[in-house]
Design a protein around this motif. Sequence first.
Motif, PDB file in Angstrom:
ATOM      1  N   TRP A 172       0.847  -1.193   0.000  1.00 38.46           N
ATOM      2  CA  TRP A 172       0.000   0.000   0.000  1.00 38.46           C
ATOM      3  C   TRP A 172       0.884   1.245   0.000  1.00 38.46           C
ATOM      4  CZ3 TRP A 172      -5.107  -0.243  -0.762  1.00 38.46           C
ATOM      5  CH2 TRP A 172      -5.798  -1.428  -0.464  1.00 38.46           C
ATOM      6  N   THR A 174       1.351   5.436   0.737  1.00 35.08           N
ATOM      7  CA  THR A 174       1.076   6.253   1.917  1.00 35.08           C
ATOM      8  C   THR A 174      -0.348   6.784   1.859  1.00 35.08           C
ATOM      9  OG1 THR A 174       3.397   6.917   1.943  1.00 35.08           O
ATOM     10  CG2 THR A 174       1.875   8.255   3.229  1.00 35.08           C
ATOM     11  N   CYS A 175      -1.002   6.845   3.056  1.00 38.77           N
ATOM     12  CA  CYS A 175      -2.381   7.338   3.138  1.00 38.77           C
ATOM     13  C   CYS A 175      -2.425   8.804   2.760  1.00 38.77           C
ATOM     14  CB  CYS A 175      -2.891   7.143   4.566  1.00 38.77           C
ATOM     15  SG  CYS A 175      -4.678   7.492   4.737  1.00 38.77           S
ATOM     16  N   SER A 176      -3.504   9.163   2.146  1.00 40.76           N
ATOM     17  CA  SER A 176      -3.629  10.545   1.677  1.00 40.76           C
ATOM     18  C   SER A 176      -3.822  11.546   2.803  1.00 40.76           C
ATOM     19  CB  SER A 176      -4.796  10.661   0.684  1.00 40.76           C
ATOM     20  OG  SER A 176      -6.014  10.305   1.336  1.00 40.76           O
ATOM     21  N   GLY A 182      -8.589   8.871   5.117  1.00 39.92           N
ATOM     22  CA  GLY A 182      -7.882   9.116   3.855  1.00 39.92           C
ATOM     23  C   GLY A 182      -8.000   7.894   2.923  1.00 39.92           C
ATOM     24  N   LYS A 184      -5.762   5.070   0.259  1.00 35.97           N
ATOM     25  CA  LYS A 184      -4.486   4.495  -0.116  1.00 35.97           C
ATOM     26  C   LYS A 184      -4.738   3.523  -1.266  1.00 35.97           C
ATOM     27  CE  LYS A 184      -4.921   0.891   3.413  1.00 35.97           C
ATOM     28  NZ  LYS A 184      -4.321   0.250   4.599  1.00 35.97           N
ATOM     29  N   GLN A 211      -9.551   2.718   2.348  1.00 32.89           N
ATOM     30  CA  GLN A 211      -9.560   3.842   3.295  1.00 32.89           C
ATOM     31  C   GLN A 211      -8.477   3.621   4.339  1.00 32.89           C
ATOM     32  OE1 GLN A 211     -13.556   4.117   4.852  1.00 32.89           O
ATOM     33  NE2 GLN A 211     -14.258   5.334   3.067  1.00 32.89           N
ATOM     34  N   CYS A 212      -8.097   4.734   4.939  1.00 38.36           N
ATOM     35  CA  CYS A 212      -7.052   4.661   5.959  1.00 38.36           C
ATOM     36  C   CYS A 212      -7.169   5.863   6.895  1.00 38.36           C
ATOM     37  CB  CYS A 212      -5.671   4.605   5.302  1.00 38.36           C
ATOM     38  SG  CYS A 212      -5.317   5.977   4.179  1.00 38.36           S
ATOM     39  N   ASN A 213      -6.576   5.741   8.065  1.00 40.85           N
ATOM     40  CA  ASN A 213      -6.566   6.814   9.072  1.00 40.85           C
ATOM     41  C   ASN A 213      -7.970   7.372   9.286  1.00 40.85           C
ATOM     42  OD1 ASN A 213      -3.808   6.516   9.403  1.00 40.85           O
ATOM     43  ND2 ASN A 213      -3.308   8.124   7.863  1.00 40.85           N
TER      44      ASN A 213
END
Length: 224
Positions: A172, A174-176, A182, A184, A211-213
Amino acid sequence: MEFSDINKKTCDDRDTNIYENTKITSASLENAESSKSQQTEKEEGLYEPIRLGEKVNDRKSFRCEEIPTRIKYFIYIVLALFIVLYMIVIALIIFVAVPKEQAIDGEWSNWGMWTTCSDSCGGGTKSRNRSCSNPTPSTNGKQCMGNFEQIGQCNKQLCLGIDGGWSNWGDWNTCSDSCGGGIKSRNRSCSNPTPSTNGKQCMGNFEQIGQCNKQLCPGIGKYF
């Protein structure tokens, strides 16, 4: 006879004597000249054989001088001909005595090994070579006739269809965003195996998004 007649007669006699003396003198001169010319002719007649003798002697001396010159030229010509003949004989001896190089015509060697086929299926090409070294032609020999390379076909069978397969997913990225939610993504490729010309391509997406964070950002009460 009168005195005047004596004088007249005397003058006439004197004139006659003078005329006769003159005539005698002229005759004497003519006789002298005639005798002189006759003497000259006699002398010339005497000198003529001498002159002829001188001419004959001149001719003889000229011939005597000419004969050695002719002999000398003749000797030169004979020597020149002898030298030319000698050189011709030497050239013939060299031409006959020196062994000539025998003409050797070239011949092909055996064909070498075939190269690897350009394709594994569907028809490819291969080649092999040979050399004109069995034997190698000499300077005055003939070269080999024909081609030094041979090209042939190979792997004419039809290629089986190979369908493509997905590789594993990559990492993956880096998360946006660092909070509040965010996105990814990660990728994969259709290279396990790569599809052949008549094979099927991989089905599906080469990219995956997630999705992330998702945690709340500080100071914001709303959760997305």
